[in-house]
Design an enzyme around this catalytic site. Structure first.
Site, short mmCIF file in Angstrom:
data_model
loop_
_atom_site.label_atom_id
_atom_site.label_comp_id
_atom_site.label_asym_id
_atom_site.label_seq_id
_atom_site.Cartn_x
_atom_site.Cartn_y
_atom_site.Cartn_z
CG MET A 20 -1.96 -1.10 1.24
SD MET A 20 -3.01 -1.06 2.72
CE MET A 20 -1.85 -1.73 3.94
CB ALA A 21 1.22 4.00 -2.43
CB CYS A 103 -2.56 0.59 -8.27
SG CYS A 103 -2.80 2.24 -7.56
CE LYS A 142 -3.57 -6.43 -4.33
NZ LYS A 142 -4.12 -5.08 -4.38
N GLY A 204 -9.37 -8.23 -0.58
CA GLY A 204 -10.53 -7.36 -0.64
C GLY A 204 -11.49 -7.56 0.51
CG ASP A 205 -14.40 -5.46 1.08
OD1 ASP A 205 -13.63 -4.48 1.03
OD2 ASP A 205 -15.47 -5.52 0.45
NE ARG A 228 -9.39 -1.04 1.52
CZ ARG A 228 -10.68 -0.98 1.19
NH1 ARG A 228 -11.34 0.17 1.31
NH2 ARG A 228 -11.31 -2.05 0.75
#
Length: 337
Positions: A20-21, A103, A142, A204-205, A228
């Site tokens: 993650m940037a 991305c 990815k 994802g999630d 995240r």
């Protein structure tokens, strides 16, 4: 969950910290490995090596002390530049090269990189072939499920990747057009897993141990990519691993343990970036750690005005010492999972 092989390397629990940037810098990578991630991936590095002399780019490179195997993600839309960047990163110490075709950010897609590449399957093939041929380390990829919901070509891209010699594939369960809105879908990931023989990681999630088990069952994936959900909660990896192994959830962290982890993280950020930049970078991380706690909003307003490292650490200690009670206002609070 069983271990997953990527070339000569083993991801012991199949759990990877997603690149993650602006997030997965060296301090965060080290912390997540300590707290259960089986593999961590660097922030995205541009394939345009003329930009590597900037401080921002240098800080994204591999550094002494990075946990092994050292995985570096590169992004770009030119096959030769991507090959050259991969080779240069290996010379700098990368042990796995990860290619970003997932991305969704406009500034990346506008340069025909990231998930924009999914529109051009021939270019995808050219880039993958070039990078795999350029290095003698495993190359991973990815992607998203496609460009938009009418063009879910993730399955085709996955087959191209396997034929090109990609050794593991991570799939985010949204299209580029979805960005991060709505809910991730896992049917496409399940189809991809059935169609290829290389390891597939679902993404994802995935924000809880229970969701991790659901996604594994829904997709049949070999492992999971956590992004995240690890922000402000780097211990999510050991929570997920424990749940998958035992079917039981770990007790929520006590506030004293959260304080220790956060202060350790702040100290590492201050050392890595230096006092001025470290103070700025620390602000967002503190916001993530404390987001669910009572009084966090007021504290963040104060914290974001602090300009030196000692004041940041002192204020975090004070926040916890003043009876930070947690979601249920209980003494010696537990941090909700």
């Amino acid at each position: 969950m069983s271990a997953v092989r990527i070339g000569p390397y083993t991801v012991h629990n199949g759990l990877i910290l997603a690149p993650m940037a602006g997030v997965t810098d060296q301090p965060f990578r080290q912390l997540c490995r300590q707290l259960g991630a089986g593999l961590v991936v660097s922030e995205m590095v541009t394939s345009d090596m003329s930009l590597w002399n900037s401080r921002k780019s240098r800080l994204r490179m591999i550094h002494a002390g990075d946990p092994e195997p050292r995985s570096v993600q590169i992004a770009g839309g030119d096959a030769q530049m991507m090959a050259d960047a991969a080779r240069a990163n290996v010379e700098l110490g990368a042990q796995i090269i990860d290619i970003n075709m997932g991305c969704p950010a406009k500034k990346v897609c506008n340069k025909a990189a990231g998930s924009a590449l999914l529109k051009d399957e021939q270019l995808v093939n050219d880039i993958l072939q070039a990078v795999v041929a350029a290095v003698d380390v495993p190359v991973t990829l990815k992607i998203r499920t496609g460009w938009d919901r009418d063009n879910r070509n993730g399955l085709t891209v996955a087959k191209i990747a396997e034929q090109a010699g990609i050794q593991a594939l991570a799939v985010h369960g949204r299209t580029r057009a979805d960005l991060y809105t709505g809910e991730a879908e896992y049917d496409t990931i399940a189809m991809i897993k059935q169609a290829v023989s290389i390891p597939v990681f679902a993404n994802g999630d995935i924000d809880s141990p229970e969701k991790a088990r659901h996604v594994l069952q829904a997709t049949g994936a070999d492992g999971l990519l956590i992004g995240r959900a690890a922000q402000g909660r780097p211990w999510i990896f050991r929570e997920i691993e424990h749940y998958l192994l035992t079917g039981k959830t770990l007790p929520a962290l006590q506030s004293s343990e959260v304080e220790r982890i956060l202060l350790e993280h702040l100290a590492a950020l201050h050392v890595f970036y230096g006092d001025v930049m470290g103070v700025r970078i620390a602000r967002k991380h503190v916001g993530w750690y404390l987001a669910t706690l009572p009084g966090a909003r007021e504290f963040r307003a104060l914290f974001n005005r602090l300009e030196d490292t000692e004041a940041q650490c002192a204020n975090v200690r004070e926040f916890f010492s003043q009876g930070c009670k947690g979601p249920d206002n209980q003494n010696d609070k537990e941090v909700a999972a």
